[in-house]
Design an enzyme around this catalytic site. Structure first.
Site, PDB file in Angstrom:
ATOM      1  N   ASP A 189      -0.439   1.661  -0.717  1.00 32.53           N
ATOM      2  CA  ASP A 189       0.604   1.217  -1.361  1.00 32.53           C
ATOM      3  C   ASP A 189       0.750  -0.825  -2.120  1.00 32.53           C
ATOM      4  OD1 ASP A 189       4.666   0.089  -0.419  1.00 32.53           O
ATOM      5  OD2 ASP A 189       3.268   0.550  -2.048  1.00 32.53           O
TER       6      ASP A 189
ATOM      7  N   ARG B 227       4.855  -6.604  -4.577  1.00 33.31           N
ATOM      8  CA  ARG B 227       5.333  -7.178  -2.907  1.00 33.31           C
ATOM      9  C   ARG B 227       4.524  -7.630  -1.970  1.00 33.31           C
ATOM     10  NH1 ARG B 227       6.493  -2.373  -5.338  1.00 33.31           N
ATOM     11  NH2 ARG B 227       5.100  -0.552  -3.560  1.00 33.31           N
ATOM     12  N   ASN B 228       3.423  -6.403  -1.927  1.00 33.61           N
ATOM     13  CA  ASN B 228       3.045  -6.589  -0.387  1.00 33.61           C
ATOM     14  C   ASN B 228       1.788  -7.471  -0.386  1.00 33.61           C
ATOM     15  OD1 ASN B 228       4.360  -4.814   0.459  1.00 33.61           O
ATOM     16  ND2 ASN B 228       3.444  -3.021  -0.363  1.00 33.61           N
TER      17      ASN B 228
ATOM     18  N   ASP C  98       1.342  -5.409   4.266  1.00 37.52           N
ATOM     19  CA  ASP C  98       2.066  -4.039   4.499  1.00 37.52           C
ATOM     20  C   ASP C  98       0.943  -3.176   4.776  1.00 37.52           C
ATOM     21  OD1 ASP C  98       3.496  -1.644   2.795  1.00 37.52           O
ATOM     22  OD2 ASP C  98       4.466  -2.561   3.606  1.00 37.52           O
TER      23      ASP C  98
HETATM   24  C1  LIG Z   1       4.499  -8.111   2.479  1.00 39.11           C
HETATM   25  C2  LIG Z   1       5.142  -8.475   4.668  1.00 39.11           C
HETATM   26  C3  LIG Z   1       6.753  -8.490   4.429  1.00 39.11           C
HETATM   27  C4  LIG Z   1       6.279  -9.006   6.432  1.00 39.11           C
HETATM   28  N1  LIG Z   1       6.100 -10.190   6.136  1.00 39.11           N
HETATM   29  C5  LIG Z   1       4.673 -10.524   7.035  1.00 39.11           C
HETATM   30  C6  LIG Z   1       4.364  -9.634   7.892  1.00 39.11           C
HETATM   31  C7  LIG Z   1       3.775  -8.422   7.084  1.00 39.11           C
HETATM   32  C8  LIG Z   1       3.563  -7.303   8.538  1.00 39.11           C
HETATM   33  C9  LIG Z   1       3.105  -7.309   9.593  1.00 39.11           C
HETATM   34  C10 LIG Z   1       3.938  -8.524  10.328  1.00 39.11           C
HETATM   35  C11 LIG Z   1       5.039  -9.541   9.577  1.00 39.11           C
HETATM   36  C12 LIG Z   1       5.455 -10.641  10.006  1.00 39.11           C
HETATM   37  C13 LIG Z   1       4.156 -12.234   6.676  1.00 39.11           C
HETATM   38  N2  LIG Z   1       5.285 -12.555   5.855  1.00 39.11           N
HETATM   39  C14 LIG Z   1       5.589 -13.425   5.700  1.00 39.11           C
HETATM   40  C15 LIG Z   1       5.570 -14.985   5.334  1.00 39.11           C
HETATM   41  O1  LIG Z   1       4.499 -15.287   6.119  1.00 39.11           O
HETATM   42  N3  LIG Z   1       5.510 -16.197   4.641  1.00 39.11           N
HETATM   43  C16 LIG Z   1       7.472 -15.359   4.141  1.00 39.11           C
HETATM   44  O2  LIG Z   1       7.613 -16.245   3.397  1.00 39.11           O
HETATM   45  N4  LIG Z   1       7.078 -14.459   4.075  1.00 39.11           N
HETATM   46  C17 LIG Z   1       8.407 -14.020   2.961  1.00 39.11           C
HETATM   47  C18 LIG Z   1       6.539 -13.470   4.479  1.00 39.11           C
HETATM   48  N5  LIG Z   1       6.953 -11.647   3.937  1.00 39.11           N
HETATM   49  C19 LIG Z   1       6.260 -11.787   5.358  1.00 39.11           C
END
Ligand SMILES: CCCCn1c(-c2ccccc2C)cn2c3c(=O)[nH]c(=O)n(C)c3nc12
Length: 358
Positions: free
Chosen positions: A157, A161-162, A175
């Site tokens: 994937d 977005r990932n 992801d």
């Molecule tokens: C595409 C990933 C979506 C979830 N995710 C994660 C993440 C991804 C995988 C496992 C655990 C986590 C917390 C880090 N971060 C971050 C980050 O460090 N900083 C951000 O601004 N965003 C929106 C994030 N979104 C995530």
């Protein structure tokens, strides 16, 4: 046996009968009291994504929580992502800090990426990044994917977005679910076929993975080609508003996405290589890292753009005009002129030019 190449191979967490054994094998248990949740920064299907800090040094972290009332399968998938991430250690792969499993809600904690997801970052910075910066971001994604390939992990994937972006514009692959989080792929993108109960985001997936469900590092290379197109298209949606059906038929008939506005010819050629219908003819991530490294060091990466920048006075901020012959030709060939409106939003052609296409 090649002793120089010591790549640890990735262990599929589903080989453990108990998900807790797997996750604690690869992830550090973090005391819930050390986790300070500051604000919600995203919403996953399984729960929220928050920004926070980790005591005692208050290092910034990102936290994925598993909402209450989750199913057994959702818990399995949630914990398996941590088990997978915990096995990786690379500057272009999001780093796992640890997990909270001894209290509720379950949490996965990672390093904090200041600039968020790559697709959102591109949409928020249209026209602010030059070709060299964009190529450097892609070099990071390709380096992360090379590492995952060497570890024997197939992502399935890879999409903008990932990918997450840190304060220095370093890009990191993220992801690592076994099944795919629905909210990342709209219903419309869900394909009829699935592999392990997951969903397949059609417009990022190689043809053989859609039709024969054969996912491999070569199908990840196809997705990398789509990410390259996203990066040079300011986060535009691949194949615009076309339906899944149209995308599959178009690609099966040999059509490929046209060069994005202002995209160096060499990068579009790289995309086309990634989209070879014969997966054995696609470049490897090893080759993609080397190619991007070469293009970045070459000073004239900007020179060979596909679109001719018209000579305009300095303060003119109208974006490059597309080489309409390629875009118009492409649209005509695919009887896609009814996509005119979206091409206007595409930002590189004017209404009058589109009218000239009809
Ligand atoms: C595409 C990933 C979506 C979830 N995710 C994660 C993440 C991804 C995988 C496992 C655990 C986590 C917390 C880090 N971060 C971050 C980050 O460090 N900083 C951000 O601004 N965003 C929106 C994030 N979104 C995530």
């Amino acid at each position: 046996f090649d002793f120089t190449h010591t790549s640890r191979t990735y262990v599929d967490p589903s080989t453990y009968e108990d998900p807790y054994t797997a996750v604690l094998q690869f992830a550090k248990e973090i005391e819930y009291d050390l986790v300070n949740i500051e604000q919600v920064i995203g919403r996953g299907e399984f729960g929220e994504v928050c920004k926070g800090s980790l005591a005692p040094y208050y290092r910034p972290i990102a936290i994925k929580t598993l909402k209450v009332g989750y199913s057994k399968q959702e818990k399995l998938d949630f914990l398996s992502e941590a088990s997978i991430m915990g096995q990786f250690d690379h500057p272009n792969v999001i780093r796992l800090e640890g997990v909270v499993t001894k209290s509720r809600p379950l949490m996965i904690i990672t390093e904090y990426m200041e600039n968020g997801s790559l697709d959102a970052y591109l949409k928020a910075n249209i026209g602010k990044l030059n070709s060299k910066q964009l190529a450097q971001m892609l070099h990071g994604v390709a380096s992360g994917m090379k590492y995952l390939t060497d570890m024997g992990y197939v992502h399935r994937d890879l999409a903008a977005r990932n990918v997450l972006v840190d304060a220095n514009l370093e890009c990191k692959v993220s992801d690592f679910g076994l099944s795919r989080e629905l909210e990342k792929v709209t219903e419309e993108e869900v394909a009829m076929y699935t592999t392990r109960g997951g969903m397949i985001p059609i417009r990022w997936t190689a043809l053989e993975a859609i039709t024969k469900r054969t996912f491999s590092s070569s199908s990840d290379v196809w997705s990398f080609g789509i990410v390259t197109w996203e990066v040079f298209s300011n986060g535009e949606r691949p194949y615009w508003e076309m339906s899944n059906q149209d995308v599959v038929h178009l690609v099966e008939s040999g059509y490929r996405l046209p060069p994005p506005c202002c995209c160096p010819r060499s990068l579009h050629e790289m995309m086309l290589e990634c989209w070879n219908c014969d997966r054995s003819r696609r470049p490897t991530f090893n080759q993609l890292v080397a190619l991007l490294g070469h293009l970045i060091n070459e000073s004239d990466l900007l020179a060979d753009t596909v679109n001719i920048r018209p000579v305009r006075d300095q303060d003119d901020c109208i974006p490059e005009l597309l080489d309409l012959s390629s875009l118009g030709h492409w649209l005509e060939q695919m009887h896609l002129l009814h996509h005119k409106p979206s091409m206007l939003r595409y930002g590189c052609v004017t209404a009058e030019q589109i009218m000239r296409l009809t």
